[in-house]
Design an enzyme around this catalytic site. Sequence first.
Site, PDB file in Angstrom:
ATOM      1  N   ASP A  30      69.221  -0.042 121.275  1.00  0.00           N
ATOM      2  CA  ASP A  30      68.140   0.385 120.384  1.00  0.00           C
ATOM      3  C   ASP A  30      67.275   1.380 121.136  1.00  0.00           C
ATOM      4  O   ASP A  30      67.143   1.283 122.354  1.00  0.00           O
ATOM      5  CB  ASP A  30      67.300  -0.821 119.936  1.00  0.00           C
ATOM      6  N   GLU A 151      78.165  -5.827 105.474  1.00  0.00           N
ATOM      7  CA  GLU A 151      77.519  -7.086 105.840  1.00  0.00           C
ATOM      8  C   GLU A 151      76.950  -7.742 104.576  1.00  0.00           C
ATOM      9  O   GLU A 151      76.388  -7.069 103.733  1.00  0.00           O
ATOM     10  CB  GLU A 151      76.374  -6.738 106.805  1.00  0.00           C
ATOM     11  N   LYS A 204      80.610  -3.751  98.769  1.00  0.00           N
ATOM     12  CA  LYS A 204      79.233  -4.089  99.128  1.00  0.00           C
ATOM     13  C   LYS A 204      78.267  -3.798  97.972  1.00  0.00           C
ATOM     14  O   LYS A 204      77.469  -4.643  97.562  1.00  0.00           O
ATOM     15  CB  LYS A 204      78.840  -3.305 100.388  1.00  0.00           C
ATOM     16  N   ASN A 208      76.275  -6.703  95.635  1.00  0.00           N
ATOM     17  CA  ASN A 208      74.812  -6.763  95.552  1.00  0.00           C
ATOM     18  C   ASN A 208      74.305  -6.448  94.152  1.00  0.00           C
ATOM     19  O   ASN A 208      73.407  -7.119  93.644  1.00  0.00           O
ATOM     20  CB  ASN A 208      74.178  -5.778  96.546  1.00  0.00           C
ATOM     21  N   LEU A 250      70.613 -17.621  89.206  1.00  0.00           N
ATOM     22  CA  LEU A 250      70.206 -17.790  87.812  1.00  0.00           C
ATOM     23  C   LEU A 250      68.783 -18.312  87.767  1.00  0.00           C
ATOM     24  O   LEU A 250      68.395 -18.995  86.838  1.00  0.00           O
ATOM     25  CB  LEU A 250      71.134 -18.778  87.094  1.00  0.00           C
ATOM     26  N   GLY A 253      62.325 -15.463  87.414  1.00  0.00           N
ATOM     27  CA  GLY A 253      61.091 -15.312  88.191  1.00  0.00           C
ATOM     28  C   GLY A 253      60.461 -13.953  87.947  1.00  0.00           C
ATOM     29  O   GLY A 253      60.698 -13.320  86.907  1.00  0.00           O
ATOM     30  N   GLY A 257      63.221  -8.764  95.058  1.00  0.00           N
ATOM     31  CA  GLY A 257      62.678  -7.792  96.009  1.00  0.00           C
ATOM     32  C   GLY A 257      63.609  -7.724  97.204  1.00  0.00           C
ATOM     33  O   GLY A 257      64.795  -8.030  97.095  1.00  0.00           O
ATOM     34  N   CYS A 260      67.552  -5.056 100.055  1.00  0.00           N
ATOM     35  CA  CYS A 260      68.889  -4.686  99.543  1.00  0.00           C
ATOM     36  C   CYS A 260      68.954  -4.427  98.039  1.00  0.00           C
ATOM     37  O   CYS A 260      69.331  -3.326  97.629  1.00  0.00           O
ATOM     38  CB  CYS A 260      69.890  -5.769  99.917  1.00  0.00           C
ATOM     39  N   LYS A 320      60.702 -13.386  99.478  1.00  0.00           N
ATOM     40  CA  LYS A 320      61.325 -14.693  99.232  1.00  0.00           C
ATOM     41  C   LYS A 320      60.939 -15.589 100.406  1.00  0.00           C
ATOM     42  O   LYS A 320      60.448 -15.082 101.433  1.00  0.00           O
ATOM     43  CB  LYS A 320      62.843 -14.568  99.089  1.00  0.00           C
TER      44      LYS A 320
HETATM   45  C1  UDX Z   1      70.698  -9.989  99.403  1.00  0.00           C
HETATM   46  C2  UDX Z   1      72.107 -10.541  99.208  1.00  0.00           C
HETATM   47  O1  UDX Z   1      72.017 -11.904  98.794  1.00  0.00           O
HETATM   48  C3  UDX Z   1      72.920 -10.406 100.489  1.00  0.00           C
HETATM   49  O2  UDX Z   1      74.240 -10.831 100.262  1.00  0.00           O
HETATM   50  C4  UDX Z   1      72.912  -8.941 100.921  1.00  0.00           C
HETATM   51  O3  UDX Z   1      73.613  -8.762 102.129  1.00  0.00           O
HETATM   52  C5  UDX Z   1      71.497  -8.444 101.078  1.00  0.00           C
HETATM   53  O4  UDX Z   1      70.784  -8.650  99.857  1.00  0.00           O
HETATM   54  P1  UDX Z   1      68.442 -10.875 100.506  1.00  0.00           P
HETATM   55  O5  UDX Z   1      67.832  -9.583 100.066  1.00  0.00           O
HETATM   56  O6  UDX Z   1      68.168 -11.350 101.874  1.00  0.00           O
HETATM   57  O7  UDX Z   1      70.030 -10.815 100.359  1.00  0.00           O
HETATM   58  O8  UDX Z   1      67.899 -12.024  99.546  1.00  0.00           O
HETATM   59  P2  UDX Z   1      68.414 -12.905  98.325  1.00  0.00           P
HETATM   60  O9  UDX Z   1      68.317 -14.316  98.701  1.00  0.00           O
HETATM   61  O10 UDX Z   1      69.682 -12.440  97.798  1.00  0.00           O
HETATM   62  O11 UDX Z   1      67.252 -12.633  97.269  1.00  0.00           O
HETATM   63  C6  UDX Z   1      66.901 -11.324  96.813  1.00  0.00           C
HETATM   64  C7  UDX Z   1      65.797 -11.393  95.797  1.00  0.00           C
HETATM   65  O12 UDX Z   1      66.271 -11.967  94.586  1.00  0.00           O
HETATM   66  C8  UDX Z   1      64.585 -12.238  96.210  1.00  0.00           C
HETATM   67  O13 UDX Z   1      63.409 -11.559  95.851  1.00  0.00           O
HETATM   68  C9  UDX Z   1      64.733 -13.517  95.409  1.00  0.00           C
HETATM   69  O14 UDX Z   1      63.496 -14.122  95.129  1.00  0.00           O
HETATM   70  C10 UDX Z   1      65.385 -12.986  94.143  1.00  0.00           C
HETATM   71  N1  UDX Z   1      66.166 -13.998  93.420  1.00  0.00           N
HETATM   72  C11 UDX Z   1      67.275 -14.531  93.993  1.00  0.00           C
HETATM   73  C12 UDX Z   1      65.780 -14.379  92.142  1.00  0.00           C
HETATM   74  O15 UDX Z   1      64.773 -13.895  91.595  1.00  0.00           O
HETATM   75  N2  UDX Z   1      66.543 -15.308  91.486  1.00  0.00           N
HETATM   76  C13 UDX Z   1      67.653 -15.862  92.017  1.00  0.00           C
HETATM   77  O16 UDX Z   1      68.289 -16.696  91.333  1.00  0.00           O
HETATM   78  C14 UDX Z   1      68.035 -15.465  93.316  1.00  0.00           C
END
Ligand code: UDX
Length: 467
Positions: A30, A151, A204, A208, A250, A253, A257, A260, A320
Amino acid sequence: MKIVVAGTGYVGLVTGACLAHLRHNVTCVDIDKNKVELMMQGVSPIYEPGLEEIMGEGCSSGRLHFTTEYKEAYKDADIIFIGVGTPERADGSVNLNYIYKVAEQIAHFAEKDCLIVIKSTVPIGTNEEVELFIKKKIKHKINIEIASNPEFLSQGTAVKDTLYASRIVIGVESKQAEKKLRDIYERFNIPIVITNRKSAEMIKYASNDFLALKISFINEIANLCEIVGANVEDVAKGMSYDRRIGDKFLKAGIGYGGSCFPKDTKALHWLASDNGYEFKTVKAAIEINENQKFKLIRKAKKKFKSFEGLKVAVLGLTFKPGTDDLREAPSKPNVKMLLEEGASVYAYDPIGTNNFKKLFSEGIEYVESSEIALENADLAFIFTEWKEITSVKLKRFRELMRNPVIFDGRNCYSIEEAEEAGVEYYSIGRKSVGDLQSVSKLKSNLYYFIDLLEVANDVVCSDNGGR
Ligand code: UDX
């Protein structure tokens, strides 16, 4: 085999530490000196459960190294994983500057045949373009090849998601590259999907964006549930028993956010448009999510015409639970609106406060617990379902708040609990307990009038009978 990982963000650092955990020799590079010094002492620059443990284990076993000296690191590397950021541009396209910066350094300093593996999320075709770029700029007479290895880790469970991933996707154009990556990953004992680079890049985005679509779909169902009087939690449960649908993603909310989903939906939409194709479902998911973020505040605006001078408890700031990341967190635009309207904001988050302070240094009182935030509050918002927040019972909200009016963006409590606690409670896709109270008031007024009418009717009838 010498493995180098370029970039020590969520993807790079977790990849490096996990590879070292599985007995590979890894050097993480880095350019940030302070960060590297911290990591050399086994301190993680990001909050990620379990990461410091495996970093410490890697450093003390001598298998995990951190350095700013990329020239040295790339010189004799057999494999270089690239895990640098690919942020979005204002138009939704992907900024690949960091990828190309690393590619240029590799072209200059690699002196040995080398496989370069892109783990960062990049638009379809990037692996091919980066390979051409490096081949054009390469200084030494060596063979390089690029492979795609996206990833799928989630923040907050990144280590577990990497060590026990559902699958490893490898996009290659040659048998040698496939073999090298199989050799690295076989000790993970996880299903491996081998395909070409473009398909791997697409896997990927498709994964997502599909999850983002699922969330936006259930959020729209939630919005309709509110209108027609259904309960989205029950609906999701009912759907989940169908194995083709499943029970994940499912949860209705105030929108998704993170680093990704918002970026990758916009990127795929942009990529499609750039190729002359309109990706309608993804476009809809983006619009629905933008709208969903303001769902709660719109409900609050109906009740409180203005927030001026009101004490507002804000519970949860991160996008989250389980992370200190605030990227695209729904809390941010909502808090901004509250402050603009003159509310006194008392915010609590178990981990994200320091990062939030960097964005909102003034106008917010940051407190140490939900209970302190709730004391004498006129209303409360729940933006993140941290355990530290949901473990406070609604009865306690009633005891602490001046006005127990709660807007819950993550459906943390049951409707029954809200009714029993005697609070006014608004959530997503379920009946609002405040409205119920006014409905029952209306009903009792109605019964009172019916009683009056009946009495009057009796009087009239008995009068008639008297004639
Ligand atoms: C996500 C993907 O899950 C992961 O596979 C990818 O590599 C990167 O993006 P991440 O952003 O860490 O991971 O969080 P994730 O747990 O997926 O939640 C993303 C957002 O969706 C959060 O804001 C969460 O609150 C929201 N969410 C998730 C919902 O509103 N409802 C759900 O049922 C699930």
